[in-house]
Scaffold this motif. Structure first.
Motif, mmCIF file in Angstrom:
data_model
loop_
_atom_site.group_PDB
_atom_site.id
_atom_site.type_symbol
_atom_site.label_atom_id
_atom_site.label_comp_id
_atom_site.label_asym_id
_atom_site.label_seq_id
_atom_site.Cartn_x
_atom_site.Cartn_y
_atom_site.Cartn_z
ATOM 1 N N GLN A 1 -27.008 -39.847 -42.376
ATOM 2 C CA GLN A 1 -28.177 -39.096 -42.852
ATOM 3 C C GLN A 1 -28.169 -37.704 -42.222
ATOM 4 O O GLN A 1 -28.129 -37.574 -40.992
ATOM 5 N N THR A 2 -28.202 -36.647 -43.053
ATOM 6 C CA THR A 2 -28.208 -35.289 -42.535
ATOM 7 C C THR A 2 -29.494 -35.037 -41.771
ATOM 8 O O THR A 2 -30.588 -35.225 -42.291
ATOM 9 N N MET A 3 -29.339 -34.620 -40.521
ATOM 10 C CA MET A 3 -30.482 -34.376 -39.652
ATOM 11 C C MET A 3 -30.768 -32.886 -39.492
ATOM 12 O O MET A 3 -31.908 -32.496 -39.328
ATOM 13 N N ALA A 4 -29.727 -32.073 -39.511
ATOM 14 C CA ALA A 4 -29.910 -30.637 -39.302
ATOM 15 C C ALA A 4 -28.708 -29.891 -39.850
ATOM 16 O O ALA A 4 -27.600 -30.415 -39.896
ATOM 17 N N THR A 5 -28.972 -28.655 -40.249
ATOM 18 C CA THR A 5 -27.915 -27.741 -40.672
ATOM 19 C C THR A 5 -28.160 -26.420 -39.969
ATOM 20 O O THR A 5 -29.293 -25.943 -39.914
ATOM 21 N N ILE A 6 -27.102 -25.847 -39.434
ATOM 22 C CA ILE A 6 -27.193 -24.524 -38.818
ATOM 23 C C ILE A 6 -26.199 -23.613 -39.514
ATOM 24 O O ILE A 6 -25.048 -23.992 -39.746
ATOM 25 N N VAL A 7 -26.679 -22.428 -39.851
ATOM 26 C CA VAL A 7 -25.825 -21.399 -40.437
ATOM 27 C C VAL A 7 -25.867 -20.197 -39.502
ATOM 28 O O VAL A 7 -26.947 -19.717 -39.150
ATOM 29 N N VAL A 8 -24.695 -19.744 -39.086
ATOM 30 C CA VAL A 8 -24.589 -18.605 -38.188
ATOM 31 C C VAL A 8 -23.800 -17.509 -38.894
ATOM 32 O O VAL A 8 -22.699 -17.757 -39.394
ATOM 33 N N THR A 9 -24.388 -16.315 -38.951
ATOM 34 C CA THR A 9 -23.724 -15.128 -39.483
ATOM 35 C C THR A 9 -23.827 -14.048 -38.414
ATOM 36 O O THR A 9 -24.546 -14.221 -37.433
ATOM 37 N N PRO A 10 -23.178 -12.927 -38.596
ATOM 38 C CA PRO A 10 -23.331 -11.860 -37.605
ATOM 39 C C PRO A 10 -24.782 -11.367 -37.488
ATOM 40 O O PRO A 10 -25.177 -10.856 -36.449
ATOM 41 N N GLU A 11 -25.576 -11.554 -38.520
ATOM 42 C CA GLU A 11 -26.954 -11.067 -38.514
ATOM 43 C C GLU A 11 -27.955 -12.048 -37.933
ATOM 44 O O GLU A 11 -28.973 -11.641 -37.372
ATOM 45 N N SER A 12 -27.722 -13.361 -38.099
ATOM 46 C CA SER A 12 -28.742 -14.317 -37.670
ATOM 47 C C SER A 12 -28.182 -15.729 -37.572
ATOM 48 O O SER A 12 -27.074 -16.014 -38.013
ATOM 49 N N ALA A 13 -29.017 -16.591 -37.004
ATOM 50 C CA ALA A 13 -28.739 -18.025 -36.962
ATOM 51 C C ALA A 13 -29.948 -18.725 -37.559
ATOM 52 O O ALA A 13 -31.091 -18.385 -37.239
ATOM 53 N N THR A 14 -29.709 -19.694 -38.460
ATOM 54 C CA THR A 14 -30.793 -20.414 -39.125
ATOM 55 C C THR A 14 -30.601 -21.908 -38.922
ATOM 56 O O THR A 14 -29.531 -22.441 -39.171
ATOM 57 N N LEU A 15 -31.654 -22.560 -38.466
ATOM 58 C CA LEU A 15 -31.669 -24.009 -38.282
ATOM 59 C C LEU A 15 -32.580 -24.604 -39.338
ATOM 60 O O LEU A 15 -33.743 -24.218 -39.455
ATOM 61 N N THR A 16 -32.046 -25.533 -40.120
ATOM 62 C CA THR A 16 -32.834 -26.212 -41.153
ATOM 63 C C THR A 16 -32.831 -27.700 -40.854
ATOM 64 O O THR A 16 -31.769 -28.298 -40.653
ATOM 65 N N GLN A 17 -34.030 -28.277 -40.808
ATOM 66 C CA GLN A 17 -34.192 -29.708 -40.598
ATOM 67 C C GLN A 17 -35.018 -30.265 -41.747
ATOM 68 O O GLN A 17 -35.837 -29.558 -42.332
ATOM 69 N N ALA A 18 -34.824 -31.529 -42.050
ATOM 70 C CA ALA A 18 -35.556 -32.173 -43.139
ATOM 71 C C ALA A 18 -37.066 -32.038 -42.918
ATOM 72 O O ALA A 18 -37.556 -32.214 -41.809
ATOM 73 N N GLU A 19 -37.762 -31.690 -43.979
ATOM 74 C CA GLU A 19 -39.221 -31.616 -44.006
ATOM 75 C C GLU A 19 -39.797 -30.629 -42.991
ATOM 76 O O GLU A 19 -40.927 -30.780 -42.541
ATOM 77 N N ARG A 20 -39.050 -29.605 -42.628
ATOM 78 C CA ARG A 20 -39.525 -28.559 -41.721
ATOM 79 C C ARG A 20 -39.109 -27.208 -42.262
ATOM 80 O O ARG A 20 -38.062 -27.085 -42.902
ATOM 81 N N ALA A 21 -39.898 -26.221 -41.957
ATOM 82 C CA ALA A 21 -39.539 -24.865 -42.346
ATOM 83 C C ALA A 21 -38.309 -24.434 -41.553
ATOM 84 O O ALA A 21 -38.187 -24.783 -40.377
ATOM 85 N N PRO A 22 -37.405 -23.702 -42.173
ATOM 86 C CA PRO A 22 -36.230 -23.221 -41.439
ATOM 87 C C PRO A 22 -36.645 -22.340 -40.265
ATOM 88 O O PRO A 22 -37.630 -21.607 -40.342
ATOM 89 N N VAL B 1 -20.405 -19.434 -40.153
ATOM 90 C CA VAL B 1 -20.146 -20.803 -39.726
ATOM 91 C C VAL B 1 -21.323 -21.635 -40.201
ATOM 92 O O VAL B 1 -22.481 -21.263 -40.001
ATOM 93 N N GLU B 2 -21.034 -22.760 -40.867
ATOM 94 C CA GLU B 2 -22.081 -23.683 -41.292
ATOM 95 C C GLU B 2 -21.740 -25.062 -40.739
ATOM 96 O O GLU B 2 -20.651 -25.573 -40.936
ATOM 97 N N VAL B 3 -22.719 -25.631 -40.034
ATOM 98 C CA VAL B 3 -22.527 -26.933 -39.412
ATOM 99 C C VAL B 3 -23.621 -27.860 -39.892
ATOM 100 O O VAL B 3 -24.806 -27.526 -39.815
ATOM 101 N N SER B 4 -23.228 -29.012 -40.410
ATOM 102 C CA SER B 4 -24.183 -30.060 -40.779
ATOM 103 C C SER B 4 -24.033 -31.190 -39.784
ATOM 104 O O SER B 4 -22.920 -31.612 -39.483
ATOM 105 N N LEU B 5 -25.171 -31.654 -39.274
ATOM 106 C CA LEU B 5 -25.180 -32.776 -38.347
ATOM 107 C C LEU B 5 -25.840 -33.963 -39.002
ATOM 108 O O LEU B 5 -26.866 -33.825 -39.660
ATOM 109 N N ALA B 6 -25.258 -35.106 -38.793
ATOM 110 C CA ALA B 6 -25.779 -36.323 -39.400
ATOM 111 C C ALA B 6 -25.897 -37.413 -38.345
ATOM 112 O O ALA B 6 -25.204 -37.396 -37.327
#
Length: 191
Positions: free
Chosen positions: A80-101, A70-75
Motif C-alpha cells: 500500500q502506497t504510504m507516501a510519495t516524495i518528488v525532489v526537483t532543484p526548486e522544491s521537495a513535495t511530500l504527498t501522503q494519502a488523504e493529506r494535503a501535499p 527524483v521521485e520516490v514512492s514508499l509502500a
C-alpha cells in the motif's frame, strides 16, 4: 498510524536525499557505470531513536530519477502506497494519502517540518549506484573488494552484496548506511 506514516515519509526523505546532482566529479568513474536516469525498486528497513528507544520500520520503495528530478514512492510491506516524495532543484513535495501535499524549498526543510528533525542525507542518488563522496572529499567507487566508506557528511556506508559481483562494473544489491542514531538497510531488487 500517524507515527508510521511520518516514519515512512522519513524513509522517502532518506531515499530522495537532496541529491539532484551527483556529488563529486564523475571524471574518475567509468563512463558507462554512472547513470543519470535510473528506475529501481526494493525494500528497506530503518531503525531510528525516538525518546531514547529504537523505532524499527520496514517497507518497499520505488525510485525513479532523471537529471532534474527524483521521485520516490514508499509502500507498506504489503504494497500500500504510504507516501510519495518528488525532489526537483526548486522544491521537495511530500504527498501522503488523504493529506494535503507538503512543499518546501529543499528536502531538509520538508523533513524537519514533517518530522520535527532534519534528515541531512545527500548522495543517495550516488549510493544506489555504488558511488559516494568520501570524508576526504574524493569520489569513492564501491566494488566487492572495496565496499566500505565514511562519507563527507558522516555516513558509514557498506555495500554488502551485489547484483552480479563478477560484472565489469557491479551494481549494489544491499547497502547498509549508519550515522549516529539512524541505521538504514536498502535491498535493491531490480535495476
Amino acid at each position: 498510524m500517524i507515527r508510521r506514516v511520518f516514519a515512512l515519509a522519513a524513509c522517502a526523505a532518506v531515499l530522495a536525499g537532496c541529491a539532484i546532482t551527483p556529488s563529486g566529479p564523475l571524471s574518475q568513474a567509468p563512463v558507462a557505470a554512472y547513470r543519470e536516469t535510473i528506475n529501481l525498486a526494493g525494500t528497506m528497513s530503518v531503525t531510528y531513536q525516538k525518546d531514547g528507544q529504537p523505532q524499527p520500520l520496514t517497507g518497499k520503495f520505488d525510485w525513479q530519477q532523471t537529471p532534474g528530478r527524483v521521485e520516490v514512492s514508499l509502500a507498506s510491506p504489503l504494497g500500500q502506497t504510504m507516501a510519495t516524495i518528488v525532489v526537483t532543484p526548486e522544491s521537495a513535495t511530500l504527498t501522503q494519502a488523504e493529506r494535503a501535499p507538503r512543499v518546501a524549498k529543499d528536502l531538509e526543510t520538508l523533513t524537519h517540518d514533517a518530522l520535527g528533525w532534519p534528515l541531512p542525507v545527500s548522495g543517495l542518488r550516488d549510493w544506489l549506484q555504488g558511488y559516494a563522496t568520501g570524508a576526504d572529499g574524493k569520489r569513492f567507487i564501491a566494488s566487492p573488494a572495496n565496499n566500505t566508506v565514511v562519507t563527507k557528511d558522516g555516513w558509514r556506508l557498506r555495500f554488502v552484496t551485489w547484483q552480479d559481483d563478477t560484472a565489469a562494473v557491479p551494481q549494489p544489491k544491499r547497502i547498509d548506511a549508519d550515522r549516529e542514531d539512524l541505521a538504514i538497510r536498502f535491498a535493491i531488487q531490480t535495476q
